[in-house]
Design a protein around this motif. Sequence first.
Motif, mmCIF file in Angstrom:
data_model
loop_
_atom_site.group_PDB
_atom_site.id
_atom_site.type_symbol
_atom_site.label_atom_id
_atom_site.label_comp_id
_atom_site.label_asym_id
_atom_site.label_seq_id
_atom_site.Cartn_x
_atom_site.Cartn_y
_atom_site.Cartn_z
ATOM 1 N N UNK A 186 -12.967 -18.884 -8.787
ATOM 2 C CA UNK A 186 -14.399 -18.593 -8.784
ATOM 3 C C UNK A 186 -14.960 -18.595 -10.204
ATOM 4 N N UNK A 187 -14.205 -18.047 -11.155
ATOM 5 C CA UNK A 187 -14.665 -18.035 -12.539
ATOM 6 C C UNK A 187 -14.818 -19.453 -13.087
ATOM 7 N N UNK A 188 -13.946 -20.349 -12.662
ATOM 8 C CA UNK A 188 -14.031 -21.736 -13.140
ATOM 9 C C UNK A 188 -15.266 -22.454 -12.603
ATOM 10 N N UNK A 189 -15.951 -21.836 -11.638
ATOM 11 C CA UNK A 189 -17.187 -22.395 -11.065
ATOM 12 C C UNK A 189 -18.416 -21.583 -11.454
ATOM 13 N N UNK A 190 -18.253 -20.598 -12.328
ATOM 14 C CA UNK A 190 -19.374 -19.722 -12.699
ATOM 15 C C UNK A 190 -20.573 -20.552 -13.172
ATOM 16 N N UNK A 191 -21.725 -20.322 -12.552
ATOM 17 C CA UNK A 191 -22.943 -21.023 -12.931
ATOM 18 C C UNK A 191 -23.109 -22.398 -12.327
ATOM 19 N N UNK A 192 -22.103 -22.883 -11.612
ATOM 20 C CA UNK A 192 -22.173 -24.232 -11.042
ATOM 21 C C UNK A 192 -22.800 -24.212 -9.646
ATOM 22 N N UNK A 193 -23.287 -25.367 -9.241
ATOM 23 C CA UNK A 193 -23.822 -25.557 -7.902
ATOM 24 C C UNK A 193 -22.648 -25.642 -6.927
ATOM 25 N N UNK A 194 -22.609 -24.714 -5.936
ATOM 26 C CA UNK A 194 -21.503 -24.678 -4.987
ATOM 27 C C UNK A 194 -22.051 -24.645 -3.565
ATOM 28 N N UNK A 195 -21.154 -24.836 -2.612
ATOM 29 C CA UNK A 195 -21.578 -24.921 -1.210
ATOM 30 C C UNK A 195 -20.499 -24.380 -0.291
ATOM 31 N N UNK A 196 -20.931 -23.642 0.741
ATOM 32 C CA UNK A 196 -20.048 -23.259 1.837
ATOM 33 C C UNK A 196 -20.650 -23.808 3.120
ATOM 34 N N UNK A 197 -19.804 -24.042 4.111
ATOM 35 C CA UNK A 197 -20.278 -24.639 5.359
ATOM 36 C C UNK A 197 -19.770 -23.836 6.548
ATOM 37 N N UNK A 198 -20.661 -23.628 7.515
ATOM 38 C CA UNK A 198 -20.299 -22.952 8.770
ATOM 39 C C UNK A 198 -19.471 -21.692 8.491
ATOM 40 N N UNK A 199 -20.001 -20.842 7.634
ATOM 41 C CA UNK A 199 -19.263 -19.670 7.157
ATOM 42 C C UNK A 199 -19.541 -18.454 8.034
ATOM 43 N N UNK A 200 -18.459 -17.810 8.488
ATOM 44 C CA UNK A 200 -18.583 -16.637 9.347
ATOM 45 C C UNK A 200 -18.978 -15.407 8.531
ATOM 46 N N UNK A 201 -19.898 -14.625 9.065
ATOM 47 C CA UNK A 201 -20.351 -13.404 8.404
ATOM 48 C C UNK A 201 -19.312 -12.304 8.605
ATOM 49 N N UNK A 202 -18.905 -11.667 7.504
ATOM 50 C CA UNK A 202 -17.904 -10.606 7.596
ATOM 51 C C UNK A 202 -18.431 -9.258 7.096
ATOM 52 N N UNK A 203 -19.622 -9.223 6.527
ATOM 53 C CA UNK A 203 -20.358 -7.971 6.310
ATOM 54 C C UNK A 203 -21.818 -8.251 6.622
ATOM 55 N N UNK A 204 -22.409 -7.410 7.438
ATOM 56 C CA UNK A 204 -23.763 -7.636 7.924
ATOM 57 C C UNK A 204 -24.788 -7.593 6.791
ATOM 58 N N UNK A 205 -25.945 -8.154 7.042
ATOM 59 C CA UNK A 205 -27.054 -8.117 6.091
ATOM 60 C C UNK A 205 -27.409 -6.679 5.750
ATOM 61 N N UNK A 206 -27.532 -6.407 4.452
ATOM 62 C CA UNK A 206 -27.853 -5.046 4.015
ATOM 63 C C UNK A 206 -29.337 -4.946 3.638
ATOM 64 N N UNK A 207 -29.829 -3.762 3.274
ATOM 65 C CA UNK A 207 -31.260 -3.618 2.949
ATOM 66 C C UNK A 207 -31.697 -4.410 1.724
ATOM 67 N N UNK A 208 -30.759 -4.943 0.958
ATOM 68 C CA UNK A 208 -31.101 -5.700 -0.243
ATOM 69 C C UNK A 208 -31.042 -7.206 -0.009
ATOM 70 N N UNK A 209 -31.057 -7.613 1.254
ATOM 71 C CA UNK A 209 -31.000 -9.032 1.624
ATOM 72 C C UNK A 209 -29.758 -9.696 1.046
ATOM 73 N N UNK A 210 -28.639 -9.115 1.373
ATOM 74 C CA UNK A 210 -27.334 -9.652 1.002
ATOM 75 C C UNK A 210 -26.434 -9.609 2.229
ATOM 76 N N UNK A 211 -25.505 -10.527 2.296
ATOM 77 C CA UNK A 211 -24.461 -10.483 3.308
ATOM 78 C C UNK A 211 -23.209 -11.096 2.700
ATOM 79 N N UNK A 212 -22.102 -10.968 3.419
ATOM 80 C CA UNK A 212 -20.833 -11.551 2.974
ATOM 81 C C UNK A 212 -20.313 -12.485 4.045
#
Length: 608
Positions: A186-212
């Motif tokens: 992950x550090x080797x990609x710091x600041x780079x344009x990255x992409x995930x596809x069809x990713x399963x949610x493993x922590x629900x959306x929180x009040x700060x508009x974040x999820x995992x």
Amino acid sequence: MPSRSSARLAALTVAAVCSAASAVVLTSPAHAASVRVHDVQGTTRTSPFAGQKVTDVPGIVTATRTYGSSKGFWLQDPTPDDNPATSEGVFVFTSSTPKVAPGDSVTVTGTVSEFVPGGASSGNQSLTEITKPTVTTVSTGNAVPAPVVVDENAVPDAYAPAGDTAAAGSVNGLTLDPSKYALDYYESLEGMNVQVADARVVTATDPYSELWVTVKPNEHPSPRGGTVYGSYDSQNTGRLQIQSLGSAAGFPTANVGDALAGTTTGPLDFNQYGGYTLVASELGTLRSGGLERETTQKQSNRELAVATYNVENLDPSDATFDQHAAAIVHNLQSPDIVSLEEIQDNNGAKDDGTVDASETVNKLIDAIVAAGGPKYEWRSIDPVNDQDGGEPGGNIRQAFLFNPERVSFTDRAGGDSTTAVGVTKVRGKAQLTASPGRVDPANAAWANSRKPLAGEFVFHGKTVFVIANHLNSKGGDQGLTSQYQPPVRSSEIQRHAQATVVNAFVKDILSVQKNANVIALGDMNDFEFSGTARILEGDGELWSAIKSLPKSERYTYDYQGNQQVLDQILVSPAIRRDCGLEYDSVHINSEFSDQISDHDPQVLRFRP
């Protein structure tokens, strides 16, 4: 643009010059010319140019951040080098709304800084930035560099290298090995344009508009769609936090087991609240996994049902009483005894000396009756004002609810906030000197923390000792993405001392009556495999009953993509051996975006 908590915004990328205490600045008078982004990033976590001015660094703007205190843009070199350890992207902190747009080809002159989100004392890794920039636009409308696909094949299974002992365990100076360690990748990609596809949610959306999400769908999955944290060596490398560069109003409201279908694309950032974060300029489409709240089995006439439930700073002004009541009546099936944690006093966080919580508890009892449940009675002991930690002024404490139609409470005078409850022998049986009573409340282990509440119950003529706990929180521990590997868990010191006190009290009971039915339960703020749990269990005085569940079902809390155990019910040998116990972690909160508490309640059924 998004309206977000100022505390969270402060944790996002801010120029190191704004907070000298949180920056790693390697001052040097050198002037570096003809430097590219991968040179700025270097092969370790800190830039070889930190503290130096760099001139005319070229690249393409991939995204801009125009809100909050971390305004700026991400710059990526479209002509990468051949070293996988060097990132081709970097954040340029402008402090005001950037005057560039994605697709602009620019050169940047500025000072390289290493910003530590949360400050140096947090132990977090640093984020390489170019600050005080002068930006020259060369052309517009260029193609943004194609995103690096982050998937299960790309992310290594090992989490992090061991830190350098000569640098107090820091990994900052170690050469990155992105093919071996997930944090290095992950550090080797710091600041780079990255992409995930069809990713399963493993922590629900929180009040700060974040999820995992996870990019490794088969990595320690729970049956309900999460990812289970089962040991200190099982950090789960596929977890990744997702935020949005767009409006918070459009951020998906997701539960565990949902998915971001299609592609989610944006720069890879690092922040105080979870480390590596994909800040999405393009979000996938929310696909529901259909998760529903669980309901436990109803106890039989001969079974005693004992529950623990952290109701998260409940006070009379809250709007959640009806929901908590419905959960207790319907999802928990009206347990005979309920240990409640985080019951606040009658005026909540107002710090005016009030410690009485009768209004809080009675409002919950009335709501339970309205929901079709029993008319519970309750016992508790008010703490000394502002001495038990938690939200200032709230005076959180544990409280027992019990159904008098099913179980009786043995009241024995003498228990108060500062007097220690003891154990005596009466007609060959163990008996508490006070019921309810507090366990060793003057012990230094309980400084600024909740003191255990002990009570004596009778069910079908059998005495059951119940000790309600809320141990010291994990506040102050270094995160899994810390620059120090392994991270320091400083909060364990007090929690281990507390566990030692609780175990000693259980020993006192069992030394008088070897076959006594003893339950120690509550928000232990630690895992079933932790040192805290081992100390509580001792030499067999107690056993954490959540270990009766399959490993994939052992969780009560969901934090940063890891489903984990914080709440436990521990039982004495008589209950474990002879009572046909059944255990259930009833998932009604931790996996859902509309949770009424961040903890799931636990229920134990057995036959004394």
